[in-house]
Design an enzyme around this catalytic site. Sequence first.
Site, PDB file in Angstrom:
ATOM      1  N   GLY A  14       0.817  -1.221   0.000  1.00 58.74           N
ATOM      2  CA  GLY A  14       0.000   0.000   0.000  1.00 58.74           C
ATOM      3  C   GLY A  14       0.845   1.262   0.000  1.00 58.74           C
ATOM      4  O   GLY A  14       2.083   1.210   0.014  1.00 58.74           O
ATOM      5  N   ARG A  97     -12.493   2.919   3.583  1.00 60.15           N
ATOM      6  CA  ARG A  97     -13.941   3.126   3.694  1.00 60.15           C
ATOM      7  C   ARG A  97     -14.538   3.219   2.290  1.00 60.15           C
ATOM      8  O   ARG A  97     -14.048   3.977   1.457  1.00 60.15           O
ATOM      9  CB  ARG A  97     -14.222   4.417   4.469  1.00 60.15           C
ATOM     10  CG  ARG A  97     -15.627   4.415   5.045  1.00 60.15           C
ATOM     11  CD  ARG A  97     -16.101   5.759   5.563  1.00 60.15           C
ATOM     12  NE  ARG A  97     -15.294   6.293   6.651  1.00 60.15           N
ATOM     13  CZ  ARG A  97     -15.744   7.234   7.483  1.00 60.15           C
ATOM     14  NH1 ARG A  97     -16.978   7.693   7.369  1.00 60.15           N
ATOM     15  NH2 ARG A  97     -14.975   7.729   8.417  1.00 60.15           N
ATOM     16  N   ARG A 103     -18.558   5.154   9.464  1.00 62.09           N
ATOM     17  CA  ARG A 103     -17.373   4.775  10.253  1.00 62.09           C
ATOM     18  C   ARG A 103     -17.612   3.447  10.985  1.00 62.09           C
ATOM     19  O   ARG A 103     -16.727   2.605  11.071  1.00 62.09           O
ATOM     20  CB  ARG A 103     -17.070   5.898  11.255  1.00 62.09           C
ATOM     21  CG  ARG A 103     -15.744   5.732  11.965  1.00 62.09           C
ATOM     22  CD  ARG A 103     -15.423   6.955  12.824  1.00 62.09           C
ATOM     23  NE  ARG A 103     -14.369   6.649  13.782  1.00 62.09           N
ATOM     24  CZ  ARG A 103     -13.075   6.754  13.538  1.00 62.09           C
ATOM     25  NH1 ARG A 103     -12.667   7.169  12.366  1.00 62.09           N
ATOM     26  NH2 ARG A 103     -12.178   6.445  14.452  1.00 62.09           N
ATOM     27  N   ASN A 110     -13.110  -3.887   9.186  1.00 57.05           N
ATOM     28  CA  ASN A 110     -11.697  -4.056   9.506  1.00 57.05           C
ATOM     29  C   ASN A 110     -11.488  -4.856  10.778  1.00 57.05           C
ATOM     30  O   ASN A 110     -10.430  -5.454  10.976  1.00 57.05           O
ATOM     31  CB  ASN A 110     -10.998  -2.693   9.610  1.00 57.05           C
ATOM     32  CG  ASN A 110     -10.664  -2.152   8.224  1.00 57.05           C
ATOM     33  OD1 ASN A 110     -10.465  -2.923   7.300  1.00 57.05           O
ATOM     34  ND2 ASN A 110     -10.628  -0.848   8.094  1.00 57.05           N
ATOM     35  N   GLY A 135      -3.462   1.029  10.598  1.00 58.44           N
ATOM     36  CA  GLY A 135      -4.700   0.894   9.814  1.00 58.44           C
ATOM     37  C   GLY A 135      -5.904   1.377  10.614  1.00 58.44           C
ATOM     38  O   GLY A 135      -6.060   1.044  11.787  1.00 58.44           O
ATOM     39  N   ASN A 136      -6.731   2.156   9.965  1.00 58.18           N
ATOM     40  CA  ASN A 136      -7.864   2.788  10.668  1.00 58.18           C
ATOM     41  C   ASN A 136      -9.099   1.914  10.756  1.00 58.18           C
ATOM     42  O   ASN A 136      -9.324   1.087   9.884  1.00 58.18           O
ATOM     43  CB  ASN A 136      -8.212   4.096   9.949  1.00 58.18           C
ATOM     44  CG  ASN A 136      -7.263   5.196  10.370  1.00 58.18           C
ATOM     45  OD1 ASN A 136      -6.904   5.292  11.532  1.00 58.18           O
ATOM     46  ND2 ASN A 136      -6.883   6.020   9.410  1.00 58.18           N
ATOM     47  N   ASP A 164      -0.475  12.692  14.072  1.00 56.61           N
ATOM     48  CA  ASP A 164      -1.235  13.832  14.593  1.00 56.61           C
ATOM     49  C   ASP A 164      -0.330  14.721  15.448  1.00 56.61           C
ATOM     50  O   ASP A 164      -0.396  15.946  15.394  1.00 56.61           O
ATOM     51  CB  ASP A 164      -2.409  13.339  15.455  1.00 56.61           C
ATOM     52  CG  ASP A 164      -3.239  12.308  14.721  1.00 56.61           C
ATOM     53  OD1 ASP A 164      -3.884  12.672  13.723  1.00 56.61           O
ATOM     54  OD2 ASP A 164      -3.218  11.131  15.122  1.00 56.61           O
ATOM     55  N   HIS A 192      -7.402   8.575  17.340  1.00 57.64           N
ATOM     56  CA  HIS A 192      -6.897   9.077  16.063  1.00 57.64           C
ATOM     57  C   HIS A 192      -8.109   9.249  15.150  1.00 57.64           C
ATOM     58  O   HIS A 192      -8.445   8.397  14.334  1.00 57.64           O
ATOM     59  CB  HIS A 192      -5.895   8.104  15.438  1.00 57.64           C
ATOM     60  CG  HIS A 192      -5.618   8.425  13.999  1.00 57.64           C
ATOM     61  ND1 HIS A 192      -4.947   9.554  13.610  1.00 57.64           N
ATOM     62  CD2 HIS A 192      -5.977   7.794  12.853  1.00 57.64           C
ATOM     63  CE1 HIS A 192      -4.890   9.600  12.292  1.00 57.64           C
ATOM     64  NE2 HIS A 192      -5.514   8.541  11.798  1.00 57.64           N
TER      65      HIS A 192
HETATM   66  P1  NAX Z   1      -3.633   1.499   0.749  1.00 57.78           P
HETATM   67  O1  NAX Z   1      -5.029   1.163   0.332  1.00 57.78           O
HETATM   68  O2  NAX Z   1      -2.704   2.153  -0.212  1.00 57.78           O
HETATM   69  O3  NAX Z   1      -2.911   0.189   1.286  1.00 57.78           O
HETATM   70  C1  NAX Z   1      -3.529  -0.695   2.148  1.00 57.78           C
HETATM   71  C2  NAX Z   1      -2.996  -2.066   1.808  1.00 57.78           C
HETATM   72  O4  NAX Z   1      -3.466  -2.968   2.796  1.00 57.78           O
HETATM   73  C3  NAX Z   1      -3.469  -2.585   0.458  1.00 57.78           C
HETATM   74  O5  NAX Z   1      -2.348  -2.923  -0.338  1.00 57.78           O
HETATM   75  C4  NAX Z   1      -4.316  -3.814   0.806  1.00 57.78           C
HETATM   76  O6  NAX Z   1      -4.202  -4.844  -0.154  1.00 57.78           O
HETATM   77  C5  NAX Z   1      -3.703  -4.197   2.148  1.00 57.78           C
HETATM   78  N1  NAX Z   1      -4.561  -5.015   3.005  1.00 57.78           N
HETATM   79  C6  NAX Z   1      -5.901  -4.933   3.189  1.00 57.78           C
HETATM   80  N2  NAX Z   1      -6.316  -5.900   4.027  1.00 57.78           N
HETATM   81  C7  NAX Z   1      -5.212  -6.581   4.398  1.00 57.78           C
HETATM   82  C8  NAX Z   1      -5.001  -7.700   5.233  1.00 57.78           C
HETATM   83  N3  NAX Z   1      -5.999  -8.324   5.851  1.00 57.78           N
HETATM   84  N4  NAX Z   1      -3.722  -8.157   5.378  1.00 57.78           N
HETATM   85  C9  NAX Z   1      -2.703  -7.572   4.737  1.00 57.78           C
HETATM   86  N5  NAX Z   1      -2.850  -6.509   3.917  1.00 57.78           N
HETATM   87  C10 NAX Z   1      -4.094  -6.023   3.760  1.00 57.78           C
HETATM   88  O7  NAX Z   1      -3.805   2.376   2.083  1.00 57.78           O
HETATM   89  P2  NAX Z   1      -2.737   3.335   2.758  1.00 57.78           P
HETATM   90  O8  NAX Z   1      -2.904   4.695   2.229  1.00 57.78           O
HETATM   91  O9  NAX Z   1      -1.419   2.685   2.721  1.00 57.78           O
HETATM   92  O10 NAX Z   1      -3.306   3.365   4.263  1.00 57.78           O
HETATM   93  C11 NAX Z   1      -3.201   2.220   5.076  1.00 57.78           C
HETATM   94  C12 NAX Z   1      -3.996   2.412   6.363  1.00 57.78           C
HETATM   95  O11 NAX Z   1      -3.417   3.462   7.135  1.00 57.78           O
HETATM   96  C13 NAX Z   1      -5.461   2.816   6.131  1.00 57.78           C
HETATM   97  O12 NAX Z   1      -6.281   2.101   7.035  1.00 57.78           O
HETATM   98  C14 NAX Z   1      -5.469   4.277   6.519  1.00 57.78           C
HETATM   99  O13 NAX Z   1      -6.745   4.708   6.944  1.00 57.78           O
HETATM  100  C15 NAX Z   1      -4.455   4.279   7.640  1.00 57.78           C
HETATM  101  N6  NAX Z   1      -3.869   5.564   8.001  1.00 57.78           N
HETATM  102  C16 NAX Z   1      -3.648   5.776   9.324  1.00 57.78           C
HETATM  103  C17 NAX Z   1      -3.041   6.910   9.781  1.00 57.78           C
HETATM  104  C18 NAX Z   1      -2.787   7.126  11.235  1.00 57.78           C
HETATM  105  O14 NAX Z   1      -2.310   8.220  11.585  1.00 57.78           O
HETATM  106  N7  NAX Z   1      -3.072   6.192  12.138  1.00 57.78           N
HETATM  107  C19 NAX Z   1      -2.669   7.991   8.832  1.00 57.78           C
HETATM  108  C20 NAX Z   1      -2.532   7.539   7.414  1.00 57.78           C
HETATM  109  C21 NAX Z   1      -3.421   6.466   6.946  1.00 57.78           C
HETATM  110  O15 NAX Z   1      -4.527   7.091   6.352  1.00 57.78           O
END
Ligand code: NAX
Length: 334
Positions: A14, A97, A103, A110, A135-136, A164, A192
């Site tokens: 990702g 999402r 949400r 998730n 992951g959110n 943040d 978060h």
């Molecule tokens: P992407 O959609 O680019 O990448 C997510 C990846 O996770 C994809 O390649 C998908 O195939 C993979 N995936 C999904 N389910 C899986 C599983 N069960 N096992 C292994 N891999 C799996 O998202 P990206 O922009 O990289 O964001 C990743 C996560 O970070 C999202 O949930 C996003 O909301 C969260 N974030 C959290 C932040 C924080 O401060 N806590 C900030 C940034 C980010 O938005």
Amino acid sequence: MSKVVRVAVTGAAGRVSSSLIVRLASGEVFGPETKVILQLLEVPASVNPAALKNLEGAMYELQDCGFSTLKDVVITDDPNVAFNGCNYALLVGAAPRGPGEQRSDLIRKNGAIFVGQGQAIAKNAASDVRILVVGNPCNTNCLIAYSNGRDVPADRWHAMTRLDHNRAVSALAIKAGVTNDAVTCVTIWGNHSNTQYPDFTNAKIGGRPATEVITDRAWLENTFVPNTQERGKFIIDTTKVSSSFSAANGAIDHVKSLVTGTPAGDWTSAAIVSKGEYGVPAGLVFGYPCTTSGDGNWNVVEGLKLDAFGEAKFKKTLDELLKEQEVVKDLLPS
Ligand code: NAX
């Protein structure tokens, strides 16, 4: 003999992970004497045919970086392989999402991922494992993972509020016309999400209370707080995609602090499993001001005071986390 650290990263193909894995491999986090084995997890080809192929490409590029600190790269769609013997597990992978989804729908969708990954970590990880959920919705995903992985002590499970925190530091620095290193003692309390409370009342700028340096209280309450809460949305509105390298940087900073410690006289922000500090019900994953000596453990900074404005914000974010806990209660074995 050099030390070896195994780091599992989920969602490794990702956007966030693409920035994360390069920096983990480079030696920046664990130092030049430590060899890193990256254990990268993606969804099976039956779910998304491109994911593992992209991960394979990422593995080749990591090899082509020629880092002296990178010992091996494992790519897999099996959590048992990814978490095997890992000393750190960075849980970035999660479903985004979808259109029209609430949400609460996302939390449930998730949640299932973090049940399985919590169990797989407890079964396979090294005895000193530290887990960071990115992951959110990361606080509640972390709650689900640790509740299903109770063989790993509760204080090892963290969710990321460091992005943040860094956003809040930078916003205060820009407003005060100073560099980021002059801003200390910032806290992201709670979730978060856009209910988080970026606390300026205990923050310092150049060693002085931030409220004495930035005397415009209306700006602090009505611009700084909502802008920090909504910064993720602002990035999406600007670029059409969510934060990537700044999020990876937050995860790098979180792990780096655990390895090297927080500076004397300062603290950082991390969401951890509450032991009841500041009246938060024990067991909730809540964002706190934290220090670490670099021994891999977070210590909550006790005794900070919040004013009426801060207390109202604290209550709001706590209430949201309690509601999220209710939404997933069937995923939380007691
Ligand atoms: P992407 O959609 O680019 O990448 C997510 C990846 O996770 C994809 O390649 C998908 O195939 C993979 N995936 C999904 N389910 C899986 C599983 N069960 N096992 C292994 N891999 C799996 O998202 P990206 O922009 O990289 O964001 C990743 C996560 O970070 C999202 O949930 C996003 O909301 C969260 N974030 C959290 C932040 C924080 O401060 N806590 C900030 C940034 C980010 O938005």
